[in-house]
Design a protein around this motif. Structure first.
Motif, short mmCIF file in Angstrom:
data_model
loop_
_atom_site.label_atom_id
_atom_site.label_comp_id
_atom_site.label_asym_id
_atom_site.label_seq_id
_atom_site.Cartn_x
_atom_site.Cartn_y
_atom_site.Cartn_z
N TYR A 48 0.86 -1.18 0.00
CA TYR A 48 0.00 0.00 0.00
C TYR A 48 0.89 1.22 0.00
CZ TYR A 48 -3.74 -3.18 0.95
OH TYR A 48 -4.63 -4.22 0.85
N VAL A 49 0.65 2.12 -0.94
CA VAL A 49 1.48 3.31 -1.08
C VAL A 49 0.57 4.53 -1.09
CG1 VAL A 49 3.12 4.52 -2.58
CG2 VAL A 49 3.20 2.03 -2.42
N GLU A 50 0.97 5.55 -0.37
CA GLU A 50 0.31 6.85 -0.37
C GLU A 50 1.38 7.86 -0.76
OE1 GLU A 50 -2.91 7.34 0.66
OE2 GLU A 50 -3.33 5.40 1.56
N LYS A 51 1.13 8.60 -1.85
CA LYS A 51 2.12 9.53 -2.35
C LYS A 51 1.45 10.88 -2.58
CE LYS A 51 5.68 9.83 -5.88
NZ LYS A 51 6.30 9.20 -7.05
N GLY A 52 2.13 11.94 -2.15
CA GLY A 52 1.59 13.28 -2.31
C GLY A 52 2.69 14.32 -2.13
N ASP A 53 2.29 15.59 -2.03
CA ASP A 53 3.26 16.65 -1.83
C ASP A 53 4.03 16.49 -0.53
OD1 ASP A 53 2.54 17.80 -4.23
OD2 ASP A 53 1.17 19.26 -3.32
N PHE A 54 3.43 15.80 0.45
CA PHE A 54 4.08 15.57 1.74
C PHE A 54 5.24 14.60 1.62
CE2 PHE A 54 0.78 12.41 1.25
CZ PHE A 54 1.41 11.23 1.59
N GLY A 55 5.24 13.74 0.60
CA GLY A 55 6.25 12.70 0.42
C GLY A 55 5.56 11.39 0.08
N ILE A 56 6.04 10.30 0.68
CA ILE A 56 5.49 8.99 0.38
C ILE A 56 5.47 8.12 1.63
CG2 ILE A 56 7.72 8.01 -0.32
CD1 ILE A 56 6.14 6.51 -2.58
N PHE A 74 8.76 5.46 5.14
CA PHE A 74 8.19 6.79 4.98
C PHE A 74 9.29 7.74 4.54
CE2 PHE A 74 5.07 5.93 8.74
CZ PHE A 74 4.38 5.01 7.98
N ASP A 75 9.04 8.50 3.51
CA ASP A 75 9.99 9.52 3.05
C ASP A 75 9.21 10.83 3.00
OD1 ASP A 75 12.12 10.91 1.99
OD2 ASP A 75 12.21 9.76 0.12
N PHE A 76 9.28 11.58 4.08
CA PHE A 76 8.50 12.81 4.21
C PHE A 76 9.32 14.02 3.77
CE2 PHE A 76 6.27 10.29 7.63
CZ PHE A 76 5.10 10.13 6.91
N LYS A 77 8.73 14.84 2.94
CA LYS A 77 9.38 16.08 2.47
C LYS A 77 9.09 17.23 3.43
CE LYS A 77 9.19 14.63 -2.27
NZ LYS A 77 8.51 14.70 -3.54
N GLU A 78 8.13 17.02 4.32
CA GLU A 78 7.74 18.05 5.27
C GLU A 78 7.28 17.38 6.56
OE1 GLU A 78 3.12 18.71 3.96
OE2 GLU A 78 4.65 19.69 2.73
N GLU A 79 7.18 18.17 7.60
CA GLU A 79 6.66 17.68 8.87
C GLU A 79 5.30 17.00 8.63
OE1 GLU A 79 5.96 19.67 13.17
OE2 GLU A 79 5.15 20.77 11.46
N SER A 80 5.11 15.83 9.23
CA SER A 80 3.89 15.07 8.99
C SER A 80 3.41 14.41 10.28
CB SER A 80 4.11 13.99 7.93
OG SER A 80 4.45 14.57 6.69
N THR A 100 13.53 8.69 14.21
CA THR A 100 12.98 8.66 15.56
C THR A 100 11.76 9.57 15.67
OG1 THR A 100 14.55 10.36 16.24
CG2 THR A 100 15.19 8.09 16.66
N PRO A 101 10.59 9.04 15.34
CA PRO A 101 9.37 9.85 15.48
C PRO A 101 9.00 10.01 16.96
CG PRO A 101 8.81 7.63 14.86
CD PRO A 101 10.31 7.71 14.82
N LEU A 102 8.13 10.95 17.22
CA LEU A 102 7.55 11.11 18.55
C LEU A 102 6.16 10.52 18.53
CD1 LEU A 102 8.48 14.83 19.34
CD2 LEU A 102 9.53 12.77 20.30
N MET A 103 5.80 9.77 19.58
CA MET A 103 4.45 9.23 19.69
C MET A 103 3.74 10.00 20.80
SD MET A 103 2.98 5.38 20.29
CE MET A 103 3.87 5.13 21.79
N LEU A 135 1.61 9.88 15.73
CA LEU A 135 3.06 9.90 15.54
C LEU A 135 3.42 11.18 14.80
CD1 LEU A 135 3.43 6.21 14.41
CD2 LEU A 135 4.28 7.15 16.55
N HIS A 136 4.47 11.84 15.27
CA HIS A 136 4.94 13.07 14.63
C HIS A 136 6.29 12.79 13.98
CE1 HIS A 136 7.26 16.86 14.57
NE2 HIS A 136 6.14 17.29 14.03
N TYR A 137 6.40 13.18 12.71
CA TYR A 137 7.62 12.97 11.94
C TYR A 137 8.12 14.31 11.42
CZ TYR A 137 6.21 8.06 11.69
OH TYR A 137 5.85 6.78 11.99
N ALA A 138 9.41 14.57 11.58
CA ALA A 138 10.03 15.69 10.90
C ALA A 138 10.26 15.24 9.45
CB ALA A 138 11.36 16.04 11.57
N ALA A 139 10.61 16.17 8.58
CA ALA A 139 10.96 15.79 7.21
C ALA A 139 12.13 14.82 7.28
CB ALA A 139 11.32 17.02 6.39
N GLY A 140 12.08 13.75 6.47
CA GLY A 140 13.17 12.79 6.47
C GLY A 140 12.69 11.39 6.11
N PHE A 141 13.61 10.44 6.16
CA PHE A 141 13.35 9.06 5.79
C PHE A 141 13.22 8.22 7.05
CE2 PHE A 141 14.55 4.81 4.21
CZ PHE A 141 13.64 4.70 3.17
#
Length: 179
Positions: A48-56, A74-80, A100-103, A135-141
């Motif tokens: 299952y893949v979700e792809k958008g301006d936020f990343g993938i 997860f490859d986020f281009k922005e905070e997600s 290392t996301p924050l939960m 879960l909070h993710y900064a931009a990154g892989f």
């Protein structure tokens, strides 16, 4: 994070858990991994893949009647923000392989913040159907593994050595495919 009227939620489904990304943009849902990410493909897994301006968000999982295993890339281009929606009481084992996301967990008037650490297993027991975990993710892989056991199969948790073995096995598969 303020309320945004045009939030669109995309969904990655697990048997007893769903992962939803909240973003202002719509996401394209795919059932194949895009060519630029083919190195993360795990044979025999549902994709299952979700792809958008936020990343993938790439989720690959196997399901058995007693439990499920999910490998997330997860490859986020922005905070997600990713919301964990629990559709059935379960115990989940989460291991972050990269990132290392924050939960944020429910905690009365203020949420409890837990740092998910790389290469450490985090056990989370969900005793109710809820969507309060985020879960909070900064931009990154990010790479993570999830093993989810519904409480109707709690007998599997009398000895969790198999969980550690599965996580180790998956870690080897992921990093063998990556390089």
């Amino acid at each position: 994070m303020g309320a945004i009227a045009s939030i669109v939620q995309s969904t990655l489904v697990l048997p007893d858990m769903q992962l939803k990304i909240e973003q202002q943009q719509t996401a394209v849902k795919l059932n194949v991994i895009p060519p630029e990410y083919r190195n993360v493909t795990l044979p025999g897994h549902d994709v299952y893949v979700e792809k958008g301006d936020f990343g993938i968000m790439i989720s690959q999982w196997l399901r058995w009647p007693e439990y499920s295993i999910c490998a997330c890339h997860f490859d986020f281009k922005e905070e997600s923000w990713v919301e964990m929606q629990i559709s059935e009481c379960c115990t989940a084992f989460l291991e972050s392989m990269e990132g290392t996301p924050l939960m944020f967990t429910p905690g009365g008037s203020m949420p409890i913040v837990v740092q998910i650490r790389e290469m450490e297993m985090t056990e989370i027991t969900f005793n109710e159907v809820t969507s309060a975990f985020r879960l909070h993710y900064a931009a990154g892989f990010y790479v993570s593994l999830h093993i989810c056991v519904p409480h109707r199969h709690m007998y599997l948790l009398k000895d969790t050595d198999w969980v550690f073995q599965k996580l180790e096995e998956y870690g080897k598969m992921i990093y063998h495919n990556k390089y």
